[in-house]
Design a protein around this motif. Sequence first.
Motif, PDB file in Angstrom:
ATOM      1  N   TRP A 108      -8.366  35.945   4.178  1.00 44.90           N
ATOM      2  CA  TRP A 108      -9.716  36.282   3.738  1.00 44.90           C
ATOM      3  C   TRP A 108      -9.797  36.113   2.215  1.00 44.90           C
ATOM      4  O   TRP A 108     -10.776  35.615   1.680  1.00 44.90           O
ATOM      5  N   PHE A 109      -8.738  36.533   1.525  1.00 42.35           N
ATOM      6  CA  PHE A 109      -8.723  36.436   0.067  1.00 42.35           C
ATOM      7  C   PHE A 109      -7.565  35.543  -0.372  1.00 42.35           C
ATOM      8  O   PHE A 109      -6.611  36.012  -0.986  1.00 42.35           O
ATOM      9  N   PRO A 110      -7.652  34.239  -0.054  1.00 44.78           N
ATOM     10  CA  PRO A 110      -6.485  33.379  -0.274  1.00 44.78           C
ATOM     11  C   PRO A 110      -6.084  33.287  -1.749  1.00 44.78           C
ATOM     12  O   PRO A 110      -4.906  33.189  -2.058  1.00 44.78           O
ATOM     13  N   THR A 111      -7.076  33.339  -2.636  1.00 45.24           N
ATOM     14  CA  THR A 111      -6.688  33.191  -4.045  1.00 45.24           C
ATOM     15  C   THR A 111      -5.999  34.455  -4.551  1.00 45.24           C
ATOM     16  O   THR A 111      -5.121  34.381  -5.410  1.00 45.24           O
ATOM     17  N   VAL A 112      -6.384  35.613  -4.010  1.00 47.95           N
ATOM     18  CA  VAL A 112      -5.683  36.846  -4.387  1.00 47.95           C
ATOM     19  C   VAL A 112      -4.240  36.775  -3.886  1.00 47.95           C
ATOM     20  O   VAL A 112      -3.294  37.077  -4.614  1.00 47.95           O
TER      21      VAL A 112
ATOM     22  N   ALA B 152      -1.317  45.354  13.042  1.00 44.43           N
ATOM     23  CA  ALA B 152      -0.573  45.293  11.785  1.00 44.43           C
ATOM     24  C   ALA B 152      -0.400  43.835  11.354  1.00 44.43           C
ATOM     25  O   ALA B 152      -0.676  43.480  10.208  1.00 44.43           O
ATOM     26  N   MET B 153       0.013  42.969  12.282  1.00 47.85           N
ATOM     27  CA  MET B 153       0.281  41.571  11.935  1.00 47.85           C
ATOM     28  C   MET B 153      -1.004  40.790  11.684  1.00 47.85           C
ATOM     29  O   MET B 153      -1.154  40.093  10.684  1.00 47.85           O
ATOM     30  N   ILE B 154      -1.934  40.907  12.623  1.00 51.84           N
ATOM     31  CA  ILE B 154      -3.139  40.103  12.526  1.00 51.84           C
ATOM     32  C   ILE B 154      -4.007  40.598  11.369  1.00 51.84           C
ATOM     33  O   ILE B 154      -4.679  39.825  10.705  1.00 51.84           O
ATOM     34  N   GLY B 155      -3.939  41.906  11.120  1.00 55.15           N
ATOM     35  CA  GLY B 155      -4.708  42.462  10.014  1.00 55.15           C
ATOM     36  C   GLY B 155      -4.159  41.999   8.667  1.00 55.15           C
ATOM     37  O   GLY B 155      -4.900  41.506   7.821  1.00 55.15           O
ATOM     38  N   THR B 156      -2.844  42.111   8.490  1.00 59.47           N
ATOM     39  CA  THR B 156      -2.260  41.706   7.220  1.00 59.47           C
ATOM     40  C   THR B 156      -2.500  40.221   6.966  1.00 59.47           C
ATOM     41  O   THR B 156      -2.953  39.827   5.894  1.00 59.47           O
ATOM     42  N   SER B 157      -2.203  39.396   7.980  1.00 63.90           N
ATOM     43  CA  SER B 157      -2.376  37.962   7.766  1.00 63.90           C
ATOM     44  C   SER B 157      -3.858  37.637   7.583  1.00 63.90           C
ATOM     45  O   SER B 157      -4.219  36.761   6.797  1.00 63.90           O
TER      46      SER B 157
ATOM     47  N   PHE C 295       2.959  31.214   1.800  1.00 67.49           N
ATOM     48  CA  PHE C 295       2.692  32.365   2.650  1.00 67.49           C
ATOM     49  C   PHE C 295       1.305  32.296   3.279  1.00 67.49           C
ATOM     50  O   PHE C 295       1.047  32.962   4.274  1.00 67.49           O
ATOM     51  N   LEU C 296       0.441  31.460   2.720  1.00 71.82           N
ATOM     52  CA  LEU C 296      -0.840  31.224   3.383  1.00 71.82           C
ATOM     53  C   LEU C 296      -0.617  30.392   4.638  1.00 71.82           C
ATOM     54  O   LEU C 296      -1.275  30.595   5.655  1.00 71.82           O
ATOM     55  N   ASN C 297       0.326  29.444   4.547  1.00 71.48           N
ATOM     56  CA  ASN C 297       0.689  28.698   5.752  1.00 71.48           C
ATOM     57  C   ASN C 297       1.248  29.652   6.798  1.00 71.48           C
ATOM     58  O   ASN C 297       0.896  29.593   7.975  1.00 71.48           O
ATOM     59  N   VAL C 298       2.144  30.543   6.343  1.00 76.54           N
ATOM     60  CA  VAL C 298       2.758  31.500   7.255  1.00 76.54           C
ATOM     61  C   VAL C 298       1.692  32.418   7.854  1.00 76.54           C
ATOM     62  O   VAL C 298       1.658  32.651   9.066  1.00 76.54           O
ATOM     63  N   ALA C 299       0.791  32.886   7.002  1.00 77.36           N
ATOM     64  CA  ALA C 299      -0.250  33.803   7.473  1.00 77.36           C
ATOM     65  C   ALA C 299      -1.101  33.135   8.549  1.00 77.36           C
ATOM     66  O   ALA C 299      -1.486  33.761   9.527  1.00 77.36           O
ATOM     67  N   ARG C 300      -1.371  31.857   8.382  1.00 78.32           N
ATOM     68  CA  ARG C 300      -2.196  31.168   9.355  1.00 78.32           C
ATOM     69  C   ARG C 300      -1.489  31.060  10.709  1.00 78.32           C
ATOM     70  O   ARG C 300      -2.115  31.212  11.762  1.00 78.32           O
ATOM     71  N   ILE C 301      -0.181  30.808  10.674  1.00 76.52           N
ATOM     72  CA  ILE C 301       0.572  30.742  11.928  1.00 76.52           C
ATOM     73  C   ILE C 301       0.540  32.104  12.614  1.00 76.52           C
ATOM     74  O   ILE C 301       0.248  32.220  13.812  1.00 76.52           O
ATOM     75  N   ILE C 302       0.824  33.141  11.827  1.00 73.78           N
ATOM     76  CA  ILE C 302       0.844  34.482  12.402  1.00 73.78           C
ATOM     77  C   ILE C 302      -0.519  34.813  13.000  1.00 73.78           C
ATOM     78  O   ILE C 302      -0.627  35.251  14.142  1.00 73.78           O
ATOM     79  N   HIS C 303      -1.573  34.578  12.238  1.00 74.62           N
ATOM     80  CA  HIS C 303      -2.914  34.947  12.679  1.00 74.62           C
ATOM     81  C   HIS C 303      -3.273  34.228  13.981  1.00 74.62           C
ATOM     82  O   HIS C 303      -3.775  34.847  14.921  1.00 74.62           O
ATOM     83  N   GLY C 304      -2.999  32.937  14.022  1.00 78.36           N
ATOM     84  CA  GLY C 304      -3.371  32.155  15.201  1.00 78.36           C
ATOM     85  C   GLY C 304      -2.529  32.502  16.421  1.00 78.36           C
ATOM     86  O   GLY C 304      -3.050  32.699  17.526  1.00 78.36           O
TER      87      GLY C 304
END
Lengths: 234, 318
Positions: free
Chosen positions: A151-155, A141-146, A164-173
């Motif tokens: 994957w589509f940063p401009t969207v 759920a987490m890694i998929g959403t982030s 939230f792109l910064n946040v997504a990167r932390i979560i993903h990593g």
Amino acid sequence: MEEGKDYYVRFSWYHRLSHFVMMTTFIGAALTGPPLKYSYDFWAQAMMSFWGGVHNAGLIHRVMAGFMVGDFVVHLLYLAYHIVVRKAKIIGPDSILFWKKDLLDLIGMVKWFFDRGERPRFERYTFWEKFDYWAVFWGIAMIGTSGFALWFPTVTGRFVSGIFLNVARIIHGDEAILAIGWILFVHLYNSHLRMNVFPMDPVIFTGKVPIEHLKHDKAAWYDRLVREGKIKPE
Amino acid sequence: MVGGARNSARELAKEFTFSSGRALFLAFSTLLIVVLAAAPAPAAGGAPLPQNQPVAPVTDFTQRCLTCHSQPYLGQVEVDGRAKSLFVDPTAYKDSVHGLLPCNACHTGFTPDPHQMVSNAEFFAQTAGEACRNCHDDQFEMYKQSYHGTLSRSGSAESEKAPLCVDCHGSHAIQKVNTLAYRQGIQDVCGRCHGGREATYLDTYHGKAVTLGRQAAATCVDCHGSHSILPVANPQSTLSQANILGTCRRCHPEASKGFTTFLVHITPTSPKAPLVVFLVAMFYLVLIIAVFSFGGVHTLLYIYRGLKDGLYFRKGGH
């Protein structure tokens, strides 16, 4: 399979297929993602050239992600089918949800580690198996959403602030560190390097567990299966 | 768009970024050339020379300067209290973009024999950029307007710290700038003076991808410009409120205003980061420690118990 032993089918073909897809896509993603995260390390650079560059590794990573999320979605449908149509009990010995016994088992296990008691009589799923399951559930759920957000940063930028792109990167990593570490150091041990199945437990691929193992490993479940007439007592 | 930002990042993005693609391309074009044996192959790559300067062959003149300056031990001289080697590596020079130029294309007024030199002040002016101006007037004018250029001429104590043309390009081994090697080096060029910014940049996709050889990802200068660098607060900056969207859109054509608020230079675990970023980073730190402690202890105890009972080597144990 050894001759002359009795087996119980623990995992259906769906369970095995689902696990196989999860395992292969996980390995694929784990081999293409971390080299980007650790770009400064020599091994990362060697791995990236093996894949033919960041761009290619990114493509493989996305294909893996696609199948993994597909597996996850099919699993959600499977759960829905079992709960809604088959009216499966949400809490109970056959359920993967945590219940009170898991806490007691955990305490029992710690006692057993220090020789202060018998090994707990486990039901169908031990607490660490449940932990494995929910770790994957939460992880996807987490890694998929982030992952989709990156994957589509401009969207993503159209709907929420770029922060939230910064946040997504932390979560993903960080989620990746959690997942890979867990699989390598906990899941692999718990499922394969356990003393009685050492060096490997093939049950997740064959679906079959020797009844003799079941009796030791999951005594409460064994008793229930015997009671319900599903297996012959040893 | 403001000055120095080159347009070629888009072109770079279209370039083949991996070797198999390039190999295929080469194989294909070779085939084409063989088939069309008569027609001369169109020149691939190779930017046209700037129009306004003489192209001299490797001259006797250069060779005469190098008789002395190719000696690695050629004397150290004190320049401004600093020891300086006078060695010029002849191979690196010949391989550089300026390899065909005579030495005095930059060192105007120098002759080899007798060694005629210009005054110190004039030599400094030359090496500070005047030497390049003759042939790279565009870059020189842009640089002059930039924060670095203004700072270097300000005469303040800080002016010494500002980068000159040579700080970013070198002097006798200048290379083409649209190569992967040069793009990968940019972070270190800027990082010499902006180390903190380099570290945070390297923590983003752009920095990692460039390090790993993806030409299309952004280097410092794709966002900040190279010769027209200005503080972000300056409305003329490529990253000012008015211009940042255009800068990101060069490579992210679908970018929106929200997208540009992505923070390139942050340390998530520093309390100075935006609250949500900091909290998520801390949450994961705690989660990772907690989960691994739980899983690790459980695993170790399990192994301990198994070993103690010798169960690993006995069939049908617990």
